[in-house]
Scaffold this motif. Structure first.
Motif, PDB file in Angstrom:
ATOM      1  N   PHE A   1       0.839  -1.201   0.000  1.00 41.88           N
ATOM      2  CA  PHE A   1       0.000   0.000   0.000  1.00 41.88           C
ATOM      3  C   PHE A   1       0.873   1.249   0.000  1.00 41.88           C
ATOM      4  CE2 PHE A   1      -2.368   3.357   2.149  1.00 41.88           C
ATOM      5  CZ  PHE A   1      -3.559   3.355   1.444  1.00 41.88           C
ATOM      6  N   LEU A   2       1.930   1.253   0.814  1.00 42.32           N
ATOM      7  CA  LEU A   2       2.846   2.387   0.889  1.00 42.32           C
ATOM      8  C   LEU A   2       3.498   2.643  -0.467  1.00 42.32           C
ATOM      9  CD1 LEU A   2       4.523   4.527   2.461  1.00 42.32           C
ATOM     10  CD2 LEU A   2       6.115   2.673   3.016  1.00 42.32           C
TER      11      LEU A   2
ATOM     12  N   ASP B   1       1.690   6.591  -6.948  1.00 45.33           N
ATOM     13  CA  ASP B   1       0.592   7.508  -7.275  1.00 45.33           C
ATOM     14  C   ASP B   1       1.007   8.957  -7.068  1.00 45.33           C
ATOM     15  OD1 ASP B   1      -1.021   5.364  -7.904  1.00 45.33           O
ATOM     16  OD2 ASP B   1      -2.153   5.419  -6.024  1.00 45.33           O
ATOM     17  N   HIS B   2       1.693   9.223  -5.971  1.00 45.65           N
ATOM     18  CA  HIS B   2       2.154  10.571  -5.645  1.00 45.65           C
ATOM     19  C   HIS B   2       3.101  11.090  -6.730  1.00 45.65           C
ATOM     20  CE1 HIS B   2       3.545  13.828  -2.956  1.00 45.65           C
ATOM     21  NE2 HIS B   2       4.729  13.584  -3.492  1.00 45.65           N
TER      22      HIS B   2
ATOM     23  N   GLY C   1       2.595  14.515 -13.788  1.00 37.00           N
ATOM     24  CA  GLY C   1       1.517  15.116 -14.572  1.00 37.00           C
ATOM     25  C   GLY C   1       1.509  16.630 -14.439  1.00 37.00           C
ATOM     26  N   GLN C   2       1.722  17.127 -13.222  1.00 36.51           N
ATOM     27  CA  GLN C   2       1.788  18.575 -13.021  1.00 36.51           C
ATOM     28  C   GLN C   2       2.943  19.181 -13.820  1.00 36.51           C
ATOM     29  OE1 GLN C   2       2.127  18.641  -8.691  1.00 36.51           O
ATOM     30  NE2 GLN C   2       0.191  19.745  -8.600  1.00 36.51           N
TER      31      GLN C   2
END
Length: 91
Positions: free
Chosen positions: A63-64, A70-71, A77-78
């Motif tokens: 999960f981490l 994802d982060h 993307g930014q």
């Protein structure tokens, strides 16, 4: 691997506005170094380790790692958006 690191605000959110080209290169180098270390840890893990709970947390290493991915994708993307925006302003 079982080390639990706590960061204060200055360590967690370091100032990253470079004053010089050399500072910018150092920031990029640090990013590459830390990413390489993270990849070494990930590639050294097996499925059993990924299913273990992170010490002091209520979630697994899997999960981490998914959260880290994802982060990073969000920020890539930014960056891509800002790069395209900057290019469109120049033309």
């Amino acid at each position: 691997m079982e080390e639990n690191i706590e960061l204060n605000s200055a360590e967690d959110w370091p100032m990253t506005i470079p004053a010089t080209e050399a500072e910018w290169e150092a920031i990029k180098g640090q990013f590459i170094t830390l990413t390489s270390k993270l990849l070494e840890v990930i590639f050294g893990m097996d499925d059993i380790q990924l299913d273990k709970t992170v010490p002091g947390k209520n979630y697994t290493y899997e999960f981490l790692l998914e959260g880290i991915i994802d982060h990073d994708l969000y920020h890539f993307g930014q960056i891509s958006f800002l790069k395209r925006l900057a290019q469109s302003v120049r033309t």
